[in-house]
Design a protein around this motif. Structure first.
Motif, PDB file in Angstrom:
ATOM      1  N   ALA A  50       0.829  -1.211   0.000  1.00 21.54           N
ATOM      2  CA  ALA A  50       0.000   0.000   0.000  1.00 21.54           C
ATOM      3  C   ALA A  50       0.861   1.256   0.000  1.00 21.54           C
ATOM      4  O   ALA A  50       0.434   2.304  -0.487  1.00 21.54           O
ATOM      5  N   ASN A  51       2.074   1.146   0.523  1.00 23.55           N
ATOM      6  CA  ASN A  51       2.980   2.288   0.567  1.00 23.55           C
ATOM      7  C   ASN A  51       3.997   2.296  -0.571  1.00 23.55           C
ATOM      8  O   ASN A  51       4.905   3.116  -0.579  1.00 23.55           O
ATOM      9  N   THR A  52       3.859   1.367  -1.501  1.00 21.85           N
ATOM     10  CA  THR A  52       4.766   1.297  -2.642  1.00 21.85           C
ATOM     11  C   THR A  52       4.043   1.867  -3.854  1.00 21.85           C
ATOM     12  O   THR A  52       3.195   1.214  -4.452  1.00 21.85           O
ATOM     13  N   VAL A  53       4.378   3.102  -4.190  1.00 25.56           N
ATOM     14  CA  VAL A  53       3.664   3.845  -5.223  1.00 25.56           C
ATOM     15  C   VAL A  53       4.654   4.322  -6.280  1.00 25.56           C
ATOM     16  O   VAL A  53       5.730   4.832  -5.952  1.00 25.56           O
ATOM     17  N   ILE A  54       4.296   4.152  -7.537  1.00 28.16           N
ATOM     18  CA  ILE A  54       5.085   4.678  -8.648  1.00 28.16           C
ATOM     19  C   ILE A  54       4.406   5.967  -9.098  1.00 28.16           C
ATOM     20  O   ILE A  54       3.238   5.951  -9.484  1.00 28.16           O
ATOM     21  N   SER A  55       5.132   7.077  -9.033  1.00 27.45           N
ATOM     22  CA  SER A  55       4.578   8.365  -9.449  1.00 27.45           C
ATOM     23  C   SER A  55       4.973   8.630 -10.889  1.00 27.45           C
ATOM     24  O   SER A  55       6.129   8.433 -11.272  1.00 27.45           O
ATOM     25  N   ARG A  56       4.015   9.087 -11.669  1.00 27.42           N
ATOM     26  CA  ARG A  56       4.248   9.368 -13.080  1.00 27.42           C
ATOM     27  C   ARG A  56       3.754  10.756 -13.433  1.00 27.42           C
ATOM     28  O   ARG A  56       2.766  11.239 -12.894  1.00 27.42           O
ATOM     29  N   SER A  57       4.421  11.375 -14.370  1.00 24.11           N
ATOM     30  CA  SER A  57       3.972  12.628 -14.946  1.00 24.11           C
ATOM     31  C   SER A  57       4.126  12.490 -16.451  1.00 24.11           C
ATOM     32  O   SER A  57       5.229  12.257 -16.942  1.00 24.11           O
ATOM     33  N   ASP A  58       3.024  12.568 -17.168  1.00 24.59           N
ATOM     34  CA  ASP A  58       3.098  12.415 -18.615  1.00 24.59           C
ATOM     35  C   ASP A  58       3.056  13.760 -19.346  1.00 24.59           C
ATOM     36  O   ASP A  58       2.821  13.815 -20.542  1.00 24.59           O
ATOM     37  N   GLY A  59       3.292  14.822 -18.641  1.00 24.02           N
ATOM     38  CA  GLY A  59       3.274  16.137 -19.257  1.00 24.02           C
ATOM     39  C   GLY A  59       1.938  16.835 -19.136  1.00 24.02           C
ATOM     40  O   GLY A  59       1.860  18.050 -19.162  1.00 24.02           O
ATOM     41  N   TYR A  60       0.878  16.060 -19.018  1.00 21.53           N
ATOM     42  CA  TYR A  60      -0.466  16.630 -18.906  1.00 21.53           C
ATOM     43  C   TYR A  60      -0.976  16.571 -17.477  1.00 21.53           C
ATOM     44  O   TYR A  60      -1.610  17.481 -16.988  1.00 21.53           O
ATOM     45  N   ASP A  61      -0.727  15.454 -16.831  1.00 25.58           N
ATOM     46  CA  ASP A  61      -1.153  15.329 -15.440  1.00 25.58           C
ATOM     47  C   ASP A  61      -0.269  14.326 -14.714  1.00 25.58           C
ATOM     48  O   ASP A  61       0.432  13.538 -15.330  1.00 25.58           O
ATOM     49  N   ASP A  62      -0.289  14.419 -13.405  1.00 23.65           N
ATOM     50  CA  ASP A  62       0.456  13.493 -12.565  1.00 23.65           C
ATOM     51  C   ASP A  62      -0.490  12.397 -12.103  1.00 23.65           C
ATOM     52  O   ASP A  62      -1.664  12.663 -11.830  1.00 23.65           O
ATOM     53  N   HIS A  63       0.000  11.181 -12.052  1.00 23.82           N
ATOM     54  CA  HIS A  63      -0.806  10.086 -11.516  1.00 23.82           C
ATOM     55  C   HIS A  63       0.109   9.056 -10.862  1.00 23.82           C
ATOM     56  O   HIS A  63       1.317   9.074 -11.050  1.00 23.82           O
ATOM     57  N   GLU A  64      -0.507   8.204 -10.088  1.00 24.70           N
ATOM     58  CA  GLU A  64       0.235   7.190  -9.352  1.00 24.70           C
ATOM     59  C   GLU A  64      -0.218   5.800  -9.771  1.00 24.70           C
ATOM     60  O   GLU A  64      -1.381   5.595 -10.100  1.00 24.70           O
ATOM     61  N   ILE A  65       0.736   4.875  -9.742  1.00 23.07           N
ATOM     62  CA  ILE A  65       0.456   3.477 -10.037  1.00 23.07           C
ATOM     63  C   ILE A  65       0.750   2.682  -8.780  1.00 23.07           C
ATOM     64  O   ILE A  65       1.819   2.826  -8.180  1.00 23.07           O
ATOM     65  N   THR A  66      -0.195   1.853  -8.381  1.00 18.39           N
ATOM     66  CA  THR A  66       0.009   0.934  -7.267  1.00 18.39           C
ATOM     67  C   THR A  66      -0.232  -0.483  -7.772  1.00 18.39           C
ATOM     68  O   THR A  66      -0.671  -0.680  -8.909  1.00 18.39           O
ATOM     69  N   TRP A  67       0.005  -1.446  -6.931  1.00 15.30           N
ATOM     70  CA  TRP A  67      -0.235  -2.839  -7.317  1.00 15.30           C
ATOM     71  C   TRP A  67      -1.688  -3.039  -7.716  1.00 15.30           C
ATOM     72  O   TRP A  67      -1.992  -3.866  -8.577  1.00 15.30           O
TER      73      TRP A  67
END
Length: 191
Positions: A50-67
């Motif tokens: 639950a505490n392992t999060v991949i943060s992404r920014s694709d230029g338009y918005d930021d989002h997170e990926i979890t399991w």
């Protein structure tokens, strides 16, 4: 009266080496919580995940990926989702499978955008995915669509209606091809 629910869940055994201190701590936690050692380990894994999060920014918005974004009951869908995440360091074989699936998208996705999976197709084809990839590599110079034909046959054998293969491309319309002859001449003015 309803049928009894069967406990036919699949589980897998995990063997780990623990030093005596860690084993004692695990036993302590299990006794303290009134749980089995398996439950303690499962919940600890869930808490860590639950505490392992991949943060992404694709230029338009930021989002997170979890399991949870990658989880699916379908093994094939899970494998494909994991192979899309560079931070999880996909292997060559995982990338190869993803490339094949994207090329043969009608057998795996609901549309060319490749956003939603056809789980019932994936569940039939995934156990043989490496076989289909090898077939494609072996015969693509003679029959580029041969692996798709083999997958269509596998789906028919599973009593599923296969997709149209190869995909028929429609002729581009003037709007899509840039050949719109009714455009405004002022569109060419650079200011």
């Amino acid at each position: 009266m309803g049928r009894p629910v069967s406990k036919n869940t699949k589980s897998e055994a995990l063997t780990i080496r623990l030093d005596p201190k860690t084993r004692f701590i695990l036993d302590y936690m299990a006794r303290f919580r009134g749980q089995t050692i398996t439950t303690v380990v499962e919940r600890a894994i869930l808490a860590a995940a639950a505490n392992t999060v991949i943060s992404r920014s694709d230029g338009y918005d930021d989002h997170e990926i979890t399991w949870q974004n990658l989880w699916d009951v379908s093994e094939g869908v899970r494998a494909l989702e994991v192979s899309k995440v560079a931070e999880l360091i996909p292997t060559f074989e995982e990338e190869r499978r993803l490339a094949f699936v994207r090329t043969h998208w009608p057998f795996f996705f609901t549309g060319e955008s490749k956003r939603s999976y056809l789980n019932h197709y994936v569940d039939v084809l995934w156990p043989r995915i490496d076989e289909f990839i090898q077939l494609h590599e072996d015969i693509k110079h003679e029959d580029y669509y041969g692996a798709g034909k083999a997958m269509a046959e596998a789906l028919k054998n599973a009593k599923l209606q296969p997709p149209k293969w190869p995909v028929e491309r429609s002729a581009p319309t003037p709007e899509k091809s840039g050949g719109n002859f009714s455009r405004d001449p002022d569109d060419d003015i650079p200011f």
